[in-house]
Write a protein that holds these residues in place. Structure first.
Motif, mmCIF file in Angstrom:
data_model
loop_
_atom_site.group_PDB
_atom_site.id
_atom_site.type_symbol
_atom_site.label_atom_id
_atom_site.label_comp_id
_atom_site.label_asym_id
_atom_site.label_seq_id
_atom_site.Cartn_x
_atom_site.Cartn_y
_atom_site.Cartn_z
ATOM 1 N N ARG A 52 0.771 -1.281 -0.053
ATOM 2 C CA ARG A 52 -0.145 -0.008 -0.114
ATOM 3 C C ARG A 52 0.877 1.360 -0.084
ATOM 4 O O ARG A 52 0.697 2.183 -0.862
ATOM 5 C CB ARG A 52 -0.771 0.030 1.132
ATOM 6 C CG ARG A 52 -1.847 1.225 1.167
ATOM 7 C CD ARG A 52 -2.917 1.200 2.248
ATOM 8 N NE ARG A 52 -3.779 2.114 2.377
ATOM 9 C CZ ARG A 52 -3.316 3.597 2.773
ATOM 10 N NH1 ARG A 52 -2.217 3.750 3.520
ATOM 11 N NH2 ARG A 52 -4.362 4.346 2.891
ATOM 12 N N ILE A 56 1.220 4.350 -2.940
ATOM 13 C CA ILE A 56 1.243 5.677 -2.790
ATOM 14 C C ILE A 56 2.513 6.270 -3.281
ATOM 15 O O ILE A 56 2.395 7.430 -3.990
ATOM 16 C CB ILE A 56 1.111 6.134 -1.285
ATOM 17 C CG1 ILE A 56 -0.354 5.337 -0.783
ATOM 18 C CG2 ILE A 56 0.947 7.316 -1.139
ATOM 19 C CD1 ILE A 56 -0.551 5.651 0.548
ATOM 20 N N LEU A 122 2.323 11.589 2.128
ATOM 21 C CA LEU A 122 1.224 10.571 2.514
ATOM 22 C C LEU A 122 1.881 9.205 2.313
ATOM 23 O O LEU A 122 1.641 8.359 2.903
ATOM 24 C CB LEU A 122 0.124 10.530 1.272
ATOM 25 C CG LEU A 122 -0.907 11.636 1.279
ATOM 26 C CD1 LEU A 122 -1.752 11.601 0.237
ATOM 27 C CD2 LEU A 122 -1.567 11.506 2.834
ATOM 28 N N THR A 123 3.101 9.203 1.604
ATOM 29 C CA THR A 123 4.147 7.928 1.519
ATOM 30 C C THR A 123 5.112 7.883 2.253
ATOM 31 O O THR A 123 5.855 6.890 2.562
ATOM 32 C CB THR A 123 4.315 7.692 0.072
ATOM 33 O OG1 THR A 123 4.796 6.390 -0.172
ATOM 34 C CG2 THR A 123 5.182 8.669 -0.391
ATOM 35 N N VAL A 165 -4.711 14.347 -2.299
ATOM 36 C CA VAL A 165 -5.439 13.611 -1.420
ATOM 37 C C VAL A 165 -6.481 12.618 -2.190
ATOM 38 O O VAL A 165 -6.392 11.426 -1.934
ATOM 39 C CB VAL A 165 -5.876 14.403 -0.312
ATOM 40 C CG1 VAL A 165 -6.709 13.793 0.871
ATOM 41 C CG2 VAL A 165 -4.748 15.200 0.401
ATOM 42 N N ALA A 166 -7.361 13.301 -2.872
ATOM 43 C CA ALA A 166 -8.465 12.540 -3.563
ATOM 44 C C ALA A 166 -7.974 11.632 -4.346
ATOM 45 O O ALA A 166 -8.585 10.366 -4.427
ATOM 46 C CB ALA A 166 -9.465 13.634 -4.206
ATOM 47 N N VAL A 168 -5.149 10.051 -4.547
ATOM 48 C CA VAL A 168 -4.407 8.992 -3.888
ATOM 49 C C VAL A 168 -5.352 7.970 -3.315
ATOM 50 O O VAL A 168 -5.236 6.959 -3.240
ATOM 51 C CB VAL A 168 -3.221 9.444 -3.091
ATOM 52 C CG1 VAL A 168 -2.893 8.393 -2.017
ATOM 53 C CG2 VAL A 168 -2.307 10.182 -3.531
ATOM 54 N N ARG A 169 -6.358 8.731 -2.454
ATOM 55 C CA ARG A 169 -7.332 7.799 -1.951
ATOM 56 C C ARG A 169 -8.299 7.173 -2.700
ATOM 57 O O ARG A 169 -8.489 5.827 -2.521
ATOM 58 C CB ARG A 169 -8.186 8.891 -1.132
ATOM 59 C CG ARG A 169 -9.398 8.226 -0.281
ATOM 60 C CD ARG A 169 -10.127 9.216 0.848
ATOM 61 N NE ARG A 169 -10.823 8.592 1.611
ATOM 62 C CZ ARG A 169 -11.563 9.027 2.665
ATOM 63 N NH1 ARG A 169 -11.334 10.498 2.793
ATOM 64 N NH2 ARG A 169 -12.424 8.374 3.448
ATOM 65 N N VAL A 170 -8.565 7.476 -3.958
ATOM 66 C CA VAL A 170 -9.429 6.591 -4.911
ATOM 67 C C VAL A 170 -8.454 5.681 -5.658
ATOM 68 O O VAL A 170 -9.153 4.484 -5.923
ATOM 69 C CB VAL A 170 -9.900 7.531 -5.732
ATOM 70 C CG1 VAL A 170 -10.513 6.799 -6.974
ATOM 71 C CG2 VAL A 170 -11.107 8.412 -5.084
ATOM 72 N N SER A 171 -7.129 5.709 -5.722
ATOM 73 C CA SER A 171 -6.527 4.894 -6.589
ATOM 74 C C SER A 171 -5.625 4.017 -5.770
ATOM 75 O O SER A 171 -5.014 2.996 -6.340
ATOM 76 C CB SER A 171 -5.511 5.707 -7.419
ATOM 77 O OG SER A 171 -6.333 6.583 -8.184
ATOM 78 N N THR A 172 -5.411 3.915 -4.482
ATOM 79 C CA THR A 172 -4.395 3.128 -3.625
ATOM 80 C C THR A 172 -4.790 1.655 -3.731
ATOM 81 O O THR A 172 -4.089 0.826 -3.892
ATOM 82 C CB THR A 172 -4.263 3.798 -2.343
ATOM 83 O OG1 THR A 172 -3.911 5.333 -2.391
ATOM 84 C CG2 THR A 172 -3.260 2.972 -1.524
#
Length: 213
Positions: A52, A56, A122-123, A165-166, A168-172
């Motif tokens: 995960r 990211i 985030l990563t 943010v959007a 990464v959240r959708v694609s992770t």
């Protein structure tokens, strides 16, 4: 009011020593290259991270590119003239004023910087202490050299951060599944790109429950 703030900043920029102006001119473009180097460093670092976090790291530059596209679309809709042409009695910009049609709102540089700073954070925990000031300095430099209003760069930072943010959240989730598949792949280049995970793919696979449709 924003024009007055723009004029105040560019007046001060015009009065600064030449070496300060040269540093600002260099940073306004070179900062993008440094963010690129941090993307590579984050990818390399997370090749030994779980799927995960690695996903990211790979998504970070993609999220930044998506934010840039959103910025370009918004520019085309707003059509705000550059302050280096629109603000009367302002000093000449320190860099060439972009041509008519290369609109001002929002700042692409600030959007890229905001997206990159957030996506990297985030990563890579703890790196925001570096990427945050980098993004702020890049945004300010665009006003300092005379090619953007302050509201252009503020909007760019916010837009970049929100889109990153959007995205990464959708694609992770999907990207993490691809990363696990690459780590278990028989193709050497895929395994090299994705890395071995924290203790090798086999250990990670044992910890990760099998996905069933």
């Amino acid at each position: 009011m924003d024009s007055d703030l723009y004029r105040d900043i560019t007046d001060r920029a015009d009065d600064t020593p030449s070496w300060v102006q040269h540093v600002a001119e260099l940073w306004t473009e070179a900062g993008l290259l440094l963010f690129g180097a941090l993307f590579v460093a984050a990818w390399w670092r997370q090749r030994r991270g779980d799927a995960r976090v690695f996903a990211i790291a790979v998504l970070a530059p993609v999220a930044t590119a998506v934010a840039y596209v959103c910025s370009e679309l918004l520019k085309s809709a707003v059509d705000e003239e550059r302050p280096c042409r629109a603000v009367a009695n302002a000093p000449a910009p320190l860099v060439d004023c972009p041509p008519h049609g290369d609109w001002s709102f929002p700042s692409n540089h600030a959007t890229i910087a905001g997206a990159a700073a957030v996506a990297l954070a985030l990563t890579w925990r703890g790196i925001l202490w570096l990427t945050g000031p980098m993004a702020l300095l890049m945004a300010f430099s665009r006003v300092f050299v005379g090619v953007h209003y302050p509201h252009d760069v503020v909007a760019g930072l916010v837009l970049g951060g929100v889109v990153a943010v959007a995205f990464v959240r959708v694609s992770t989730g999907a990207a993490a599944r691809v990363a696990r598949a690459m780590r278990g792949s028989g193709a050497g280049p895929a395994r090299w790109f994705a890395g071995s995970g924290p203790a090798g793919f086999s250990s990670e696979a044992r910890r990760t429950p099998a996905h069933r449709d």
